[in-house]
Design an enzyme around this catalytic site. Structure first.
Site, PDB file in Angstrom:
ATOM      1  N   GLY A  72       0.483  -1.152   0.086  1.00  0.00           N
ATOM      2  CA  GLY A  72      -0.128   0.126   0.340  1.00  0.00           C
ATOM      3  C   GLY A  72       0.858   1.505   0.002  1.00  0.00           C
ATOM      4  N   GLY A 201      -2.292  -6.913   0.374  1.00  0.00           N
ATOM      5  CA  GLY A 201      -2.018  -8.323   0.702  1.00  0.00           C
ATOM      6  C   GLY A 201      -2.501  -8.936   2.304  1.00  0.00           C
ATOM      7  N   THR A 238      11.657  -7.707 -11.477  1.00  0.00           N
ATOM      8  CA  THR A 238      11.081  -9.354 -11.843  1.00  0.00           C
ATOM      9  C   THR A 238      10.098  -9.221 -10.443  1.00  0.00           C
ATOM     10  OG1 THR A 238      13.770 -10.115 -12.215  1.00  0.00           O
ATOM     11  CG2 THR A 238      11.446 -11.995 -11.447  1.00  0.00           C
ATOM     12  N   CYS A 326       2.756   2.332  11.698  1.00  0.00           N
ATOM     13  CA  CYS A 326       3.409   2.143  11.762  1.00  0.00           C
ATOM     14  C   CYS A 326       3.892   3.890  12.388  1.00  0.00           C
ATOM     15  CB  CYS A 326       3.532   3.770  10.181  1.00  0.00           C
ATOM     16  SG  CYS A 326       2.776   2.407   9.061  1.00  0.00           S
TER      17      CYS A 326
END
EC number: 2.8.1.7
Length: 394
Positions: A72, A201, A238, A326
């Site tokens: 996010g 996720g 990747t 956070c």
């Protein structure tokens, strides 16, 4: 510790067993680089496409509008920085709110240092944006409105559709940080006129380190990471195939269970809120009573410190938070609680407890009983509470 009650699901969730199972082969068996031409690796490109389609369907988007990121915070950074860079010739004014996640607020501060102007909208005592204030903040040089779908601390859900309509009416791009809302409430990007949307996720029982940014077709957003052709040349590197598989699997699982799961969460949430507010004096609910995330509760308890509350809850096997993960460890009160008008001394005594599909009524009853004991214990040691009681007796 015999008992563990995890009530910090807004910070992160447990990765679901079926998600882990789906990811494992892509670490050890199907480990090829999707950019390679041989069949062994090229199959992973098809796997990524399927996950993209799954996520797009959930939010009413097209598969080629979904870009995988590391989470996010990266998605938020991308939306703001790339918009600013691409549209600066049109204007250098951005509108957001005072209660955004720091991934938005700190990015906005960074852009201010680059010469952009940012308007930070106030919210009311429930955490809602005033649509008329939003309209009044719009200028001819406004290029972006970024308002979070639902707040990560107090759970308030914003009038996203109305905000999107205002943005569209004025020809302004609209981004929403939907990290807490994705698969917790229904989202349709067309109905809400959303141009960009961030999600992650690990908030939906998926893995950490993976997320996505939805970018509406036609929105001119430049590359965020340079160095390769991945993600249609907009984000080089990747691809994290196991993470993408985990995100797609978790999103599908969460979307299919959303209606039943959130109905249960709302019932338990409201039951718990009622217990706390009726059984613990001088407590208050932060955020909107009904326009809130199904699994979110946030309380303030007068005359105590939230840090002491968290430590004592932990000793009883209960995991909670005083606000955003956070900002844990900070002695400053939550910027969200200050924005809704709480004075410092009350904001300091706040607690966020967020439910999951595994949370039971017994878990919440135990938590409520423990909370009552801890709050009473802490208040007995509080000079502020002692002074308050003396005044009450006069």
């Amino acid at each position: 510790m015999e008992k563990l009650i995890y009530l910090d699901n807004a910070a992160t969730t447990k990765t679901a067993p079926e998600v882990v199972e789906a990811m494992l082969p892509y670490f050890t068996e199907y480990y090829g680089n999707p950019s390679s031409v041989y069949g062994f690796a090229a199959g992973n490109k098809e796997v990524i496409t399927r996950q993209r389609e799954t996520i797009a369907e959930i939010i009413g988007a097209e598969a080629n509008e979904i870009y995988f990121t590391a989470g996010g915070s990266e998605s938020d950074n991308w939306a703001l920085k790339a918009t600013a860079e691409c549209y600066e010739n049109k204007g250098r004014h951005i509108i957001t709110t005072k209660i955004e996640h720091h991934a938005i607020l700190h990015t906005a501060e960074y852009l201010e240092k680059k010469g952009f102007e940012v308007t930070y909208l106030d919210v009311d005592e429930k955490g809602l944006v005033d649509l008329e204030q939003l309209r009044a903040a719009i200028r001819p040089d406004t290029i972006l409105i970024s308002v979070m779908f639902a707040n990560n601390e107090i759970g308030t859900i914003q009038p996203i559709k109305e905000i999107g309509e205002i943005a569209q009416e004025h020809g302004i791009l609209f981004h929403t940080d939907a990290v807490q809302a994705f698969c917790q409430v229904p989202i349709n990007v067309d109905e809400c006129h959303i141009d960009m949307l961030s999600a992650s996720g690990h908030k939906i029982n998926g893995p950490k380190g993976i997320g996505f940014l939805y970018i509406r077709k036609g929105v001119k957003i430049r590359s965020f990471v340079h160095g390769g052709a991945q993600e249609r040349k907009r984000r080089a590197g990747t691809e994290n195939v196991p993470g993408i598989v985990g995100l797609g699997t978790a999103a599908k699982r969460a979307a299919e269970s959303m209606e039943e799961r959130t109905k249960k969460e709302v019932e338990l949430r409201d039951y718990f809120i009622n217990r706390i507010l009726t059984e613990i004096p001088y407590s208050r609910l932060n955020g909107h009573e009904s326009k809130r995330l199904p699994n979110n509760t946030n309380f303030s308890f007068q005359f105590i410190e939230g840090e002491s509350l968290l430590i004592m809850l932990d000793m009883k096997g209960i995991c909670g938070s005083s606000g955003s993960a956070c900002t844990s460890g900070s002695l400053d009160p939550s910027h969200v609680l200050l924005a809704i008008g709480l004075p410092h001394e009350i904001a300091h005594g706040s607690l966020r407890l967020t439910l999951s599909e595994e949370t039971t009524k017994e878990d919440l009853d135990y938590t409520a009983d423990v909370l009552k004991e801890i709050v009473e214990h802490l208040r007995k040691m509080s000079p502020l509470y002692e002074d308050f009681q003396k005044k009450q007796k006069k």
